[in-house]
Design a protein around this motif. Structure first.
Motif, PDB file in Angstrom:
ATOM      1  N   LEU A 387       0.791  -1.237   0.000  1.00 49.56           N
ATOM      2  CA  LEU A 387       0.000   0.000   0.000  1.00 49.56           C
ATOM      3  C   LEU A 387       0.824   1.290   0.000  1.00 49.56           C
ATOM      4  O   LEU A 387       0.431   2.269  -0.648  1.00 49.56           O
ATOM      5  CB  LEU A 387      -0.970   0.000   1.185  1.00 49.56           C
ATOM      6  N   PRO A 388       1.961   1.353   0.706  1.00 47.06           N
ATOM      7  CA  PRO A 388       2.735   2.609   0.652  1.00 47.06           C
ATOM      8  C   PRO A 388       3.117   3.023  -0.757  1.00 47.06           C
ATOM      9  O   PRO A 388       3.206   4.226  -1.050  1.00 47.06           O
ATOM     10  CB  PRO A 388       3.964   2.302   1.510  1.00 47.06           C
ATOM     11  N   TYR A 389       3.339   2.056  -1.669  1.00 46.21           N
ATOM     12  CA  TYR A 389       3.708   2.428  -3.028  1.00 46.21           C
ATOM     13  C   TYR A 389       2.532   2.960  -3.832  1.00 46.21           C
ATOM     14  O   TYR A 389       2.727   3.646  -4.830  1.00 46.21           O
ATOM     15  CB  TYR A 389       4.401   1.277  -3.756  1.00 46.21           C
ATOM     16  N   VAL A 390       1.318   2.653  -3.401  1.00 40.39           N
ATOM     17  CA  VAL A 390       0.150   3.285  -4.029  1.00 40.39           C
ATOM     18  C   VAL A 390       0.184   4.779  -3.725  1.00 40.39           C
ATOM     19  O   VAL A 390      -0.021   5.625  -4.607  1.00 40.39           O
ATOM     20  CB  VAL A 390      -1.152   2.650  -3.523  1.00 40.39           C
ATOM     21  N   ALA A 391       0.470   5.110  -2.466  1.00 37.62           N
ATOM     22  CA  ALA A 391       0.590   6.519  -2.071  1.00 37.62           C
ATOM     23  C   ALA A 391       1.786   7.166  -2.752  1.00 37.62           C
ATOM     24  O   ALA A 391       1.722   8.316  -3.190  1.00 37.62           O
ATOM     25  CB  ALA A 391       0.723   6.623  -0.553  1.00 37.62           C
ATOM     26  N   ASN A 392       2.895   6.425  -2.855  1.00 39.72           N
ATOM     27  CA  ASN A 392       4.091   6.961  -3.494  1.00 39.72           C
ATOM     28  C   ASN A 392       3.842   7.264  -4.965  1.00 39.72           C
ATOM     29  O   ASN A 392       4.326   8.261  -5.495  1.00 39.72           O
ATOM     30  CB  ASN A 392       5.254   5.976  -3.343  1.00 39.72           C
ATOM     31  N   TYR A 393       3.082   6.402  -5.628  1.00 33.97           N
ATOM     32  CA  TYR A 393       2.777   6.632  -7.047  1.00 33.97           C
ATOM     33  C   TYR A 393       1.967   7.923  -7.202  1.00 33.97           C
ATOM     34  O   TYR A 393       2.254   8.748  -8.088  1.00 33.97           O
ATOM     35  CB  TYR A 393       1.992   5.454  -7.619  1.00 33.97           C
ATOM     36  N   MET A 394       0.977   8.111  -6.340  1.00 32.47           N
ATOM     37  CA  MET A 394       0.173   9.334  -6.392  1.00 32.47           C
ATOM     38  C   MET A 394       1.034  10.548  -6.092  1.00 32.47           C
ATOM     39  O   MET A 394       0.907  11.594  -6.744  1.00 32.47           O
ATOM     40  CB  MET A 394      -0.986   9.226  -5.405  1.00 32.47           C
ATOM     41  N   LEU A 395       1.940  10.394  -5.132  1.00 32.26           N
ATOM     42  CA  LEU A 395       2.839  11.494  -4.772  1.00 32.26           C
ATOM     43  C   LEU A 395       3.726  11.871  -5.946  1.00 32.26           C
ATOM     44  O   LEU A 395       3.959  13.056  -6.218  1.00 32.26           O
ATOM     45  CB  LEU A 395       3.687  11.085  -3.564  1.00 32.26           C
ATOM     46  N   THR A 396       4.216  10.871  -6.671  1.00 32.67           N
ATOM     47  CA  THR A 396       5.071  11.111  -7.833  1.00 32.67           C
ATOM     48  C   THR A 396       4.312  11.860  -8.929  1.00 32.67           C
ATOM     49  O   THR A 396       4.863  12.764  -9.574  1.00 32.67           O
ATOM     50  CB  THR A 396       5.598   9.777  -8.398  1.00 32.67           C
ATOM     51  N   GLN A 397       3.050  11.484  -9.139  1.00 33.02           N
ATOM     52  CA  GLN A 397       2.264  12.096 -10.203  1.00 33.02           C
ATOM     53  C   GLN A 397       1.877  13.542  -9.884  1.00 33.02           C
ATOM     54  O   GLN A 397       1.739  14.366 -10.780  1.00 33.02           O
ATOM     55  CB  GLN A 397       0.985  11.278 -10.455  1.00 33.02           C
ATOM     56  N   PHE A 398       1.704  13.842  -8.589  1.00 33.38           N
ATOM     57  CA  PHE A 398       1.245  15.178  -8.201  1.00 33.38           C
ATOM     58  C   PHE A 398       2.331  15.987  -7.494  1.00 33.38           C
ATOM     59  O   PHE A 398       2.040  16.980  -6.839  1.00 33.38           O
ATOM     60  CB  PHE A 398       0.027  15.068  -7.281  1.00 33.38           C
ATOM     61  N   GLU A 399       3.579  15.543  -7.634  1.00 30.80           N
ATOM     62  CA  GLU A 399       4.673  16.213  -6.943  1.00 30.80           C
ATOM     63  C   GLU A 399       4.794  17.660  -7.413  1.00 30.80           C
ATOM     64  O   GLU A 399       4.626  17.966  -8.591  1.00 30.80           O
ATOM     65  CB  GLU A 399       5.988  15.469  -7.208  1.00 30.80           C
TER      66      GLU A 399
END
Length: 505
Positions: A387-399
């Protein structure tokens, strides 16, 4: 006497099928590297003049060594049915380096050359760590729960590999969906492909043809592809050392990405070599880890940015009856392709949607393996670790300017995504130890989580002292909680084992 009379062939017909299976995997990686780096803003001269040749050097060196290793094993055991290990750029690690190292480095610096040097230093460090890990043998596998490590990697497979590539497929469905179904027919449906072409290679061919038919790729692309052809010599460079001053300075937070993904890479090699031993070819795990790390380091000295590993395709090659020829041919083909700019030409002609299905399947395989390789009772640990990488992916897209949108969704999204690999491993490990009632180990891992958050490896945008105080306090409480249960379990066990009457005194 048997060993001395053994004639181990340089190449045999079974090597051809194994070569094409390995070739399409490496081809997909090279095309994705090229397309992604160009889309991020790295110049073509850098991608095709340094990155691809450097990666080819690493692939060539590793394939040559593993072919030699197979010959040595054949001579030692007096056999002719030894299969060389398959070797190339690690797909999961490649995506982590693309989006977790190169993309943020370029975004922060705005300078492709500087970002390239940071990536080189990160890759060199990854190779060095794997060489050092090789001295530990199997120690890591005994102290790091499989569910935690594979669960965290499943997060990468689900988001940056399968998810990201599935978006590419649905952007051009006439190409991507057809190519994806061809791969699934061949791999999951076990259907024979025309002319015995590997399903993933056929998918690339059909997908590319369809892209031309529907006009997604223009005929003019051939002219552009021809312009990429040239001579790109393998020139050694010391740029990797220029990147270290930045890696251990402005970009020191990247260590939170590099360390865990390198441990995964070492474990992937370990698992694949162990699987080959079960099939009858017993190679030294520590030697293979050292070779992978050395190959990675060698690649950086020529501009390579991506760590290498032993592939799970080794098992498929063994089942096909391949020897060492497929490994040698793979190294020769990619060396030639990089040397004369053919990789750039193929990247120009082959649309991303045509190669994306190969990587979607690779990402889904990571996800499936994470569950399949663990007992059913550990499934919750796998799930929470990804699950943390789901958040990380979103963070990367909206950084950047878009991070306020993530805060609007939840204030916990950003800290969950920061240092996702470490966070996934910690959460997964804690869950495993709770399931197994190993509360002492849980206390140790909670303490590690406390240190990681204190110094900003997790839950913080950058490294520092007391970088994420609320999370540090939370892990401290968990350390105390699990410590209590560990002591309680020990006292209960002591009372249970005490002689009759002693516990009542």
């Amino acid at each position: 006497m048997a060993a001395a009379s053994t004639s181990y062939p340089l190449y045999k017909k079974e090597d051809t099928d194994a070569f094409f299976t390995l070739f399409q995997n490496n081809l997909a990686n090279f095309v994705i590297i090229s397309a992604t780096m160009l889309s991020l803003g790295f110049p073509a001269s850098l991608v095709f003049g340094k990155v691809i040749p450097g990666a080819a050097v690493a692939v060539m060196a590793g394939n040559l060594y593993y072919a030699f290793q197979a010959k040595r094993l054949a001579a030692k055991e007096g056999r002719t049915d030894v299969t060389a290990l398959a070797y190339g750029i690690s797909t999961p690690v490649m995506f982590v380096f693309l989006f977790g190292v190169l993309a943020p480095a370029l975004q922060i610096t705005g300078d492709p050359i500087l970002a390239f040097q940071v990536g080189l230093a990160a890759c060199f460090l990854s190779g060095l760590i794997e060489v050092l890990v090789s001295f530990s043998g199997n120690w890591i596998t005994h102290h790091l729960p499989r569910a935690a490590m594979l669960g965290a990697l499943a997060g990468v497979g689900l988001t940056f590999i399968a998810g990201e590539m599935l978006f590419e497929i649905f952007a051009v469905p006439s190409v991507g969906l057809v190519a994806l179904m061809i791969i699934l027919l061949g791999t999951l449906g076990k259907m024979a492909m025309p002319f015995r072409i590997p399903a993933s290679l056929l998918a690339i061919i059909i997908g590319t043809a369809l892209a031309f038919v529907i006009g997604e790729v223009q005929i003019s692309s051939f002219n552009e592809a021809l312009q990429q052809i040239g001579f790109y010599p393998f020139l050694p460079s010391l740029e990797v050392f220029s990147g270290f001053s930045y890696l251990f300075g402005t970009f020191v937070a990247l260590l939170a990405v590099i360390l865990p993904i390198t441990l995964y890479n070492a474990i992937e090699t370990m698992n694949n070599v162990s699987a080959m031993a079960a099939e009858g070819d017993d190679y030294d795990v520590r030697e293979c880890q050292a070779v992978d790390g050395t190959g990675t380091i060698l690649g950086t000295l020529f501009g390579g940015l991506f760590p290498t590993t032993v592939y799970v395709a080794s098992i498929g090659a063994k089942w096909m009856g391949a020897g060492r020829g497929y490994s040698l041919l793979n190294g020769m083909v990619f060396t030639t392709a990089a040397l004369f700019g053919l990789v750039g030409s193929l990247a120009t002609i082959i649309p991303t949607a045509a190669v994306a299905p190969t990587l979607v399947f690779a990402g889904l395989s990571l996800l499936a393996t994470a569950f399949h390789s663990n007992e059913k009772k550990y499934y919750p640990a796998v799930a929470i670790a990804l699950l943390p990488y789901v958040a990380n992916y979103m963070l990367t897209q909206f950084e950047g300017e878009g991070t306020h949108l993530l805060n609007d969704v939840s204030s916990g999204l950003i800290p969950l995504g920061e240092g996702a690999m470490f966070t996934g491993i910690i959460l997964g490990a804690l869950t495993v130890f709770i399931i197994d009632h190993k509360f002492g180990y849980a206390a140790i891992y909670a303490g590690i989580g406390m240190l990681l958050s204190f110094f900003g490896f997790t839950h913080a945008p950058e490294l520092g002292v007391n970088a994420a105080p609320s999370f540090t306090f939370a892990y401290l409480l968990l350390t105390l909680l699990f410590g209590y249960y560990a002591l309680y379990a020990r006292m209960t066990l002591k009372q249970t084992n005490a002689p009759a009457g002693e516990s009542s005194r």
